[in-house]
Write an enzyme that holds these catalytic residues in place. Structure first.
Site, PDB file in Angstrom:
ATOM      1  N   ASP A  41       0.846  -1.198   0.000  1.00 18.95           N
ATOM      2  CA  ASP A  41       0.000   0.000   0.000  1.00 18.95           C
ATOM      3  C   ASP A  41       0.885   1.253   0.000  1.00 18.95           C
ATOM      4  O   ASP A  41       1.807   1.352   0.806  1.00 18.95           O
ATOM      5  CB  ASP A  41      -0.871  -0.052   1.269  1.00 18.95           C
ATOM      6  CG  ASP A  41      -1.937   1.021   1.307  1.00 18.95           C
ATOM      7  OD1 ASP A  41      -2.432   1.412   0.230  1.00 18.95           O
ATOM      8  OD2 ASP A  41      -2.288   1.455   2.421  1.00 18.95           O
ATOM      9  N   SER A  76     -12.628   4.523   5.231  1.00 21.89           N
ATOM     10  CA  SER A  76     -13.152   4.190   6.560  1.00 21.89           C
ATOM     11  C   SER A  76     -14.387   5.036   6.864  1.00 21.89           C
ATOM     12  O   SER A  76     -14.486   6.183   6.436  1.00 21.89           O
ATOM     13  CB  SER A  76     -12.086   4.435   7.628  1.00 21.89           C
ATOM     14  OG  SER A  76     -11.177   3.352   7.657  1.00 21.89           O
TER      15      SER A  76
HETATM   16  P1  13P Z   1      -8.640   5.068   5.810  1.00 20.72           P
HETATM   17  O1  13P Z   1      -7.710   5.973   6.547  1.00 20.72           O
HETATM   18  O2  13P Z   1      -9.922   5.764   5.470  1.00 20.72           O
HETATM   19  O3  13P Z   1      -8.887   3.787   6.491  1.00 20.72           O
HETATM   20  O4  13P Z   1      -7.944   4.734   4.383  1.00 20.72           O
HETATM   21  C1  13P Z   1      -7.011   3.698   4.271  1.00 20.72           C
HETATM   22  C2  13P Z   1      -6.286   3.707   2.975  1.00 20.72           C
HETATM   23  O5  13P Z   1      -6.638   4.355   2.021  1.00 20.72           O
HETATM   24  C3  13P Z   1      -5.086   2.854   2.883  1.00 20.72           C
HETATM   25  O6  13P Z   1      -4.430   3.004   1.667  1.00 20.72           O
HETATM   26  O1  G3H Z   2      -2.959   5.244   3.616  1.00 23.64           O
HETATM   27  C1  G3H Z   2      -2.380   4.975   4.651  1.00 23.64           C
HETATM   28  C2  G3H Z   2      -2.732   3.719   5.347  1.00 23.64           C
HETATM   29  O2  G3H Z   2      -3.777   3.917   6.252  1.00 23.64           O
HETATM   30  C3  G3H Z   2      -1.510   3.157   5.996  1.00 23.64           C
HETATM   31  O3  G3H Z   2      -1.159   3.891   7.118  1.00 23.64           O
HETATM   32  O4  G3H Z   2       1.227   4.417   6.584  1.00 23.64           O
HETATM   33  O5  G3H Z   2       0.345   4.605   8.932  1.00 23.64           O
HETATM   34  O6  G3H Z   2       0.663   2.362   7.873  1.00 23.64           O
HETATM   35  P1  G3H Z   2       0.383   3.824   7.662  1.00 23.64           P
HETATM   36 ZN    ZN Z   3      -4.550   4.991   0.882  1.00 22.56          ZN
END
Ligand code: 13P
Ligand code: G3H
Ligand code: ZN
Length: 315
Positions: free
Chosen positions: A81, A213
């Site tokens: 991600d 979310s």
């Molecule tokens: P949220 O912060 O809304 O859970 O989004 C998560 C996200 O986009 C991770 O890439």
């Molecule tokens: O988009 C971000 C995701 O919620 C991941 O969060 O970079 O704190 O792990 P993080």
């Molecule tokens: Zn994201």
């Protein structure tokens, strides 16, 4: 069973969205697998750069491999991600990931294409698929801060050109969401008009919704009652997912809501039992609570009950 993200998208497109859930530790992983099996849903496990470096990337990979053995019925993809060039190439080389996201959305249009194409070329050579991002979400993304007021929605015309020139397999679009627990200051919502225009130019092409979310009000209330201070937190209406699916949204990213479950469980546990100090106490409550949360999200995404359909498609 770890499968390619592409196969999950082929099965889901237009019918349901696959939940993409971030994990950071063992308890989340247990709850995630249990919740997806309870609701009979395929899913995507997401690992962010921050999650990879929280302990050691090999720890999370090891936990996922073990979960695959503990839950042999599960069908899922493993996804990086918000990667940068370095982390994407590292994940491609590791051979463990089904897909990577290259997030060069903060770069110029041409530079975003150049970097994305570099990742696509490396990934496709190993059968790994690539998600890219065009437009900028509001809120906080790793170390990049984007003012919500200036959040830059995805331009539908540019989206088509971006996909054609970069060769990316799915596209994260900015349609009004932002990361974290404070998404909307007022009555703002999702820009379905923008989504519809993107789909018109990119028919049958999987779109990804980040920042999805819902930040449930009752969860925030319980956190605040147990010593938290999260006034004004607000998220996406989870009943809107069904409207986004026919417009091409095939992957929905959820992280913050899972963190809220963790926060509520731990705050309430230690508030109510101040003499306790054992980590397994709240952990035993958190895992089934997290599983319940995942199953609920899958109902909202429409992925609940689709596991057998995916299994047959893969056979
Ligand atoms: P949220 O912060 O809304 O859970 O989004 C998560 C996200 O986009 C991770 O890439
Ligand atoms: O988009 C971000 C995701 O919620 C991941 O969060 O970079 O704190 O792990 P993080
Ligand atoms: Zn994201």
């Amino acid at each position: 069973m770890i499968v390619t993200t592409k196969k999950l998208f082929e099965n889901a497109y237009g019918q349901y969205a696959v939940g993409a859930y971030n994990i950071n530790n063992l308890e989340q992983t247990m709850g995630l697998f249990q919740g997806n099996l309870d609701s009979k849903a395929p899913f995507i496990i997401q690992i962010s750069k921050g999650a990879r470096s929280y302990t050691d990337k090999r720890m999370l990979e090891g936990i996922i491999r073990a979960a695959d053995e503990v839950f042999p019925e599960a069908i899922f993809a493993v996804h990086l991600d918000h990667g940068d060039l370095e982390s994407c190439l590292d994940c491609v080389a590791s051979g463990f990931y089904s897909s990577v996201m290259i997030d060069a959305s903060h770069e110029s249009f041409d530079e975003n294409i150049r970097i994305t194409k570099e990742v696509v070329d490396a990934a496709h050579a190993k059968g790994i698929v690539v998600e890219a991002e065009l437009g900028q979400l509001g809120g906080v993304e790793e170390d990049i801060v984007v003012d919500e007021a200036n959040a830059n929605l995805t331009n539908p015309k540019e989206a088509k050109e971006f996909v054609e020139r970069s060769g990316c397999d799915s596209l994260a679009v900015a349609i009004g969401t932002s990361h974290g627990a404070y998404k909307f200051t007022g009555g703002q919502g999702l820009h379905f008009d923008v989504l519809a225009k993107i789909q018109e130019r990119l028919p049958n092409y999987p779109l990804v919704m980040h920042g999805s979310s819902s930040v449930p009000a009752d969860e925030i209330e319980r956190i605040n009652k147990a010593g938290g201070d999260m006034k004004g937190a607000k998220g996406v209406d989870e009943n809107e997912f069904v409207k986004a699916v026919p417009l091409g949204v095939t992957k929905v990213n959820i992280d913050t809501d899972g963190r809220l479950v963790w926060c509520r469980v731990h705050r309430e546990f230690f508030r109510d039992q101040p003499q306790q100090f054992d980590l397994r106490g709240p952990g035993k409550i958190f895992m089934p609570e997290y599983a319940k949360f995942i199953a609920h999200k899958n109902e909202k995404l429409g992925s609940a009950g689709k596991l057998d359909q995916v299994r047959q498609a893969l056979a």
